[in-house]
Write an enzyme that holds these catalytic residues in place. Sequence first.
Site, PDB file in Angstrom:
ATOM      1  N   LYS A 106       4.037  -3.581   1.750  1.00  0.00           N
ATOM      2  CA  LYS A 106       3.362  -3.254   0.493  1.00  0.00           C
ATOM      3  C   LYS A 106       3.923  -4.189  -0.571  1.00  0.00           C
ATOM      4  O   LYS A 106       5.111  -4.139  -0.889  1.00  0.00           O
ATOM      5  CB  LYS A 106       3.605  -1.798   0.094  1.00  0.00           C
ATOM      6  CG  LYS A 106       2.954  -1.436  -1.236  1.00  0.00           C
ATOM      7  CD  LYS A 106       3.411  -0.084  -1.754  1.00  0.00           C
ATOM      8  CE  LYS A 106       2.880   0.127  -3.173  1.00  0.00           C
ATOM      9  NZ  LYS A 106       3.439   1.353  -3.786  1.00  0.00           N
ATOM     10  N   GLY A 167       4.186   6.578 -11.867  1.00  0.00           N
ATOM     11  CA  GLY A 167       5.006   7.707 -12.274  1.00  0.00           C
ATOM     12  C   GLY A 167       4.504   8.475 -13.475  1.00  0.00           C
ATOM     13  O   GLY A 167       5.161   9.419 -13.924  1.00  0.00           O
ATOM     14  N   ALA A 193      -0.451   4.999  -7.346  1.00  0.00           N
ATOM     15  CA  ALA A 193       0.186   5.172  -8.656  1.00  0.00           C
ATOM     16  C   ALA A 193      -0.623   6.065  -9.583  1.00  0.00           C
ATOM     17  O   ALA A 193      -1.847   5.988  -9.643  1.00  0.00           O
ATOM     18  CB  ALA A 193       0.449   3.836  -9.350  1.00  0.00           C
ATOM     19  N   GLY A 194       0.096   6.926 -10.293  1.00  0.00           N
ATOM     20  CA  GLY A 194      -0.494   7.761 -11.331  1.00  0.00           C
ATOM     21  C   GLY A 194      -0.947   9.136 -10.898  1.00  0.00           C
ATOM     22  O   GLY A 194      -1.266   9.977 -11.737  1.00  0.00           O
ATOM     23  N   ASN A 215       3.983   9.288  -4.555  1.00  0.00           N
ATOM     24  CA  ASN A 215       5.406   9.551  -4.380  1.00  0.00           C
ATOM     25  C   ASN A 215       5.895  10.554  -5.418  1.00  0.00           C
ATOM     26  O   ASN A 215       6.254  11.687  -5.097  1.00  0.00           O
ATOM     27  CB  ASN A 215       6.190   8.237  -4.473  1.00  0.00           C
ATOM     28  CG  ASN A 215       7.663   8.369  -4.100  1.00  0.00           C
ATOM     29  OD1 ASN A 215       8.312   7.377  -3.799  1.00  0.00           O
ATOM     30  ND2 ASN A 215       8.237   9.555  -4.093  1.00  0.00           N
ATOM     31  N   THR A 216       5.873  10.155  -6.696  1.00  0.00           N
ATOM     32  CA  THR A 216       6.458  10.973  -7.753  1.00  0.00           C
ATOM     33  C   THR A 216       5.842  12.361  -7.832  1.00  0.00           C
ATOM     34  O   THR A 216       6.550  13.351  -8.076  1.00  0.00           O
ATOM     35  CB  THR A 216       6.312  10.258  -9.110  1.00  0.00           C
ATOM     36  OG1 THR A 216       6.858   8.940  -9.013  1.00  0.00           O
ATOM     37  CG2 THR A 216       7.031  11.019 -10.204  1.00  0.00           C
TER      38      THR A 216
END
Length: 265
Positions: A106, A167, A193-194, A215-216
């Site tokens: 990635k 994040g 993301a987001g 992830n977050t």
Amino acid sequence: MTTPTPLAPDGDDPLVIAGTPLRSRLLIGTAGYPTQAIMAEAVRASGAEIATVSIRRVSLRGHGSDTVSLLAGHRFLPNTAGCETARDAVMTAELAREALGTAWIKVEVIGDRETLYPDVAETLEATRQLVDAGFVVLPYCNDDPVVCARLADLGAAAVMPMGSLIGSGMGVANPANLELICRRSPVPVIVDAGIGTASDAVIAMELGAAAVLLNTAVAKADDPVRMARAMRHAVEAGRLAHGAGRIPRRARAEPSSPQLGLVGS
């Protein structure tokens, strides 16, 4: 005799990246969890087959890390997080291939430290070099249809446009662009993301994304394992809804029950 491609649990066609069929359309990160044990439990609860890992947290002597040993049996997608130039990203990818024995990478090349926006020029150059070197490249990029098309032209195995800032938990900030990217892309589109909660993942999939990477949203949830389970169902629901086709939006009501035979009619 050719082995049949396995179907996803709901009978849907599997996600295929670089000729590799995957039953899950959720990819999950391994950073930022309260403990490694919770991380491993959350990854299992998510049903994801692919887990992203930062090469900075993996032993380069081949002995592996806690993350690698805890997630034995998963496919790892190392990332180039922290890189700011194509040169650094290529070097990190080479280290990842040595450490984890995988050509999948990635690509993240950051152009702005405050927003963590990707550097488009450096991302394109890193993708070009890594594809030429035999890597399976999945680049993180902004939600620009032209950039995504250029990355696909360079040989990216998938494109990973941002839903919103890394994040941030802001969800899909530009659904029109994302839908256009998904509709035009010749390679799988993985929204990266987001994502903040399950409804964000549903929206991304309803827009036509092939998969979601997060992830977050899981790692920082009050209950990461429960949120991982929610994300699993959200991605499946969004994929089903996209395939089923939503009804048109209307500015007026339209009764769902027939009007004939009503009392007094």
